[in-house]
Design a protein around this motif. Sequence first.
Motif, short mmCIF file in Angstrom:
data_model
loop_
_atom_site.label_atom_id
_atom_site.label_comp_id
_atom_site.label_asym_id
_atom_site.label_seq_id
_atom_site.Cartn_x
_atom_site.Cartn_y
_atom_site.Cartn_z
N VAL A 163 -4.97 4.26 -7.45
CA VAL A 163 -5.07 3.05 -6.39
C VAL A 163 -2.95 2.72 -6.44
CG1 VAL A 163 -5.12 0.39 -7.10
CG2 VAL A 163 -6.83 1.96 -7.51
N PHE A 164 -2.63 3.46 -7.71
CA PHE A 164 -0.72 2.57 -7.86
C PHE A 164 -0.26 3.47 -6.64
CE2 PHE A 164 -2.65 1.74 -12.01
CZ PHE A 164 -1.99 0.78 -11.87
N ASP A 165 -0.73 4.75 -6.55
CA ASP A 165 -0.54 5.62 -4.99
C ASP A 165 -0.03 5.25 -4.20
OD1 ASP A 165 0.67 7.20 -6.71
OD2 ASP A 165 -1.56 8.75 -6.75
N GLY A 166 -2.00 5.33 -3.83
CA GLY A 166 -1.82 3.25 -2.50
C GLY A 166 -0.59 2.58 -2.59
N PHE A 167 -0.66 2.14 -3.76
CA PHE A 167 0.89 0.57 -3.27
C PHE A 167 1.98 1.58 -2.79
CE2 PHE A 167 -0.85 -1.60 -7.10
CZ PHE A 167 -2.16 -2.05 -6.47
N ARG A 168 2.03 2.77 -3.14
CA ARG A 168 3.50 3.44 -3.11
C ARG A 168 3.39 4.08 -1.52
NH1 ARG A 168 3.99 4.85 -8.89
NH2 ARG A 168 1.88 6.41 -8.67
N SER A 169 2.17 4.28 -0.99
CA SER A 169 2.52 4.51 0.16
C SER A 169 2.31 3.51 1.41
CB SER A 169 0.62 5.13 0.78
OG SER A 169 0.83 6.61 -0.62
N ALA A 170 1.81 2.30 0.92
CA ALA A 170 2.17 0.86 1.52
C ALA A 170 3.01 0.15 2.10
CB ALA A 170 0.59 -0.09 1.16
N LEU A 171 4.14 0.62 0.51
CA LEU A 171 4.88 -0.16 0.74
C LEU A 171 6.37 0.56 1.22
CD1 LEU A 171 7.07 -1.10 -2.56
CD2 LEU A 171 7.92 -0.04 -0.49
N ASN A 221 5.08 0.39 5.56
CA ASN A 221 5.32 -0.80 5.80
C ASN A 221 5.43 -2.01 4.90
OD1 ASN A 221 5.03 -2.99 7.31
ND2 ASN A 221 3.41 -2.20 9.22
N ARG A 222 6.19 -2.16 4.48
CA ARG A 222 6.42 -3.02 3.84
C ARG A 222 6.13 -4.99 3.78
NH1 ARG A 222 10.76 -5.11 -0.35
NH2 ARG A 222 12.58 -5.64 1.52
N ALA A 223 6.97 -4.94 5.20
CA ALA A 223 6.24 -6.18 5.17
C ALA A 223 5.00 -6.75 5.86
CB ALA A 223 6.94 -6.81 6.93
N GLN A 224 4.48 -5.99 5.83
CA GLN A 224 2.83 -5.90 6.28
C GLN A 224 2.26 -5.83 4.79
OE1 GLN A 224 1.22 -6.75 8.94
NE2 GLN A 224 -0.71 -7.44 7.88
N PHE A 225 2.11 -4.97 3.68
CA PHE A 225 1.79 -4.68 2.88
C PHE A 225 2.07 -6.67 1.61
CE2 PHE A 225 2.41 -2.91 -1.58
CZ PHE A 225 0.76 -2.35 -1.99
N TYR A 226 3.49 -6.72 2.09
CA TYR A 226 3.42 -8.12 1.22
C TYR A 226 2.89 -9.29 1.94
CZ TYR A 226 6.67 -5.45 -1.28
OH TYR A 226 7.33 -4.50 -2.41
N LEU A 227 1.96 -8.78 2.68
CA LEU A 227 1.16 -9.93 3.62
C LEU A 227 -0.85 -10.03 2.88
CD1 LEU A 227 2.52 -10.40 7.02
CD2 LEU A 227 2.34 -11.97 5.95
N ASP A 228 -0.32 -8.59 2.72
CA ASP A 228 -1.99 -7.95 2.71
C ASP A 228 -1.99 -8.35 0.88
OD1 ASP A 228 -1.99 -7.12 4.98
OD2 ASP A 228 -1.57 -4.71 4.39
#
Length: 276
Positions: A142-150, A153-160
Amino acid sequence: MSTFTTSDGTEIFYKDWGPKNAQPIVFHHGWPLSGDDWDNQMLFFASKGFRVIAHDRRGHGRSEQTDVGHNMNTYAADVAELVEELDLTNAVHIGHSTGGGEAARYVARAEPGRVAKAALLAAIPPLMVQTDANPDGIPMEVFDGFRSALAANRAQFYLDVPSGPFFGFNREGAEISQGQIRNWWRQGMMGSASAHYQCIKVFSETDQTEDLKAIDVPVLIMHGADDQVVPIANSAEKAVKLLKNGTLKVYEGLSHGFFATHPDLVNADLLAFIDA
């Protein structure tokens, strides 16, 4: 703009409102946000005559975008230096999520007389990640997924994140606030991608069992029963058993960001705890 420089040369931004001789309340924000996440609480407690202080963690918000010192010991040391800079005594420390971990480590090690009470809201202690000793924790994937998403595309991740689990806006019937989603995004994008990336390890892998055991002051643990980010069974329900003087307050149906979605409810409960 109020800032101070830590012993390792990092500039930290902070807000300091209210009478300087009043009892201080220090707020510790969550990942990847800033002191602005506490605006509602700061306005409320300032109106009640308290001195209210909130800093932006190193690498977050308006603080220096340093890529060093991203570990819980340094985060807590920065708080200790801020407390010394402002000469705060008898303070109440209130932390949310990662900020709850920061507050717990600081309070566990604080100089005598500096801290009166603490409140941990949807906080990460004792340990988030799944390990042999913490088998019901959250899998590392789960945390690896956070790292990958950040990283992707950090901007999209921070909307999701705020559009979904953080505020519970992915639940049927949720009253969605675009303002809260945009404010979360604004705060997140102010900070450093490097700091935020490194902080994922901090909030997921820091074992704070001993911090909780070491805290002597009264602690109020507040947690939403429907927290999809820091599940209550792996955090608050374990944390309260480790504290010498802890009380658990559960909010049925509320999310990880419950203090932002239901400030009137939370502010009243915090005030009652501080005044008790």
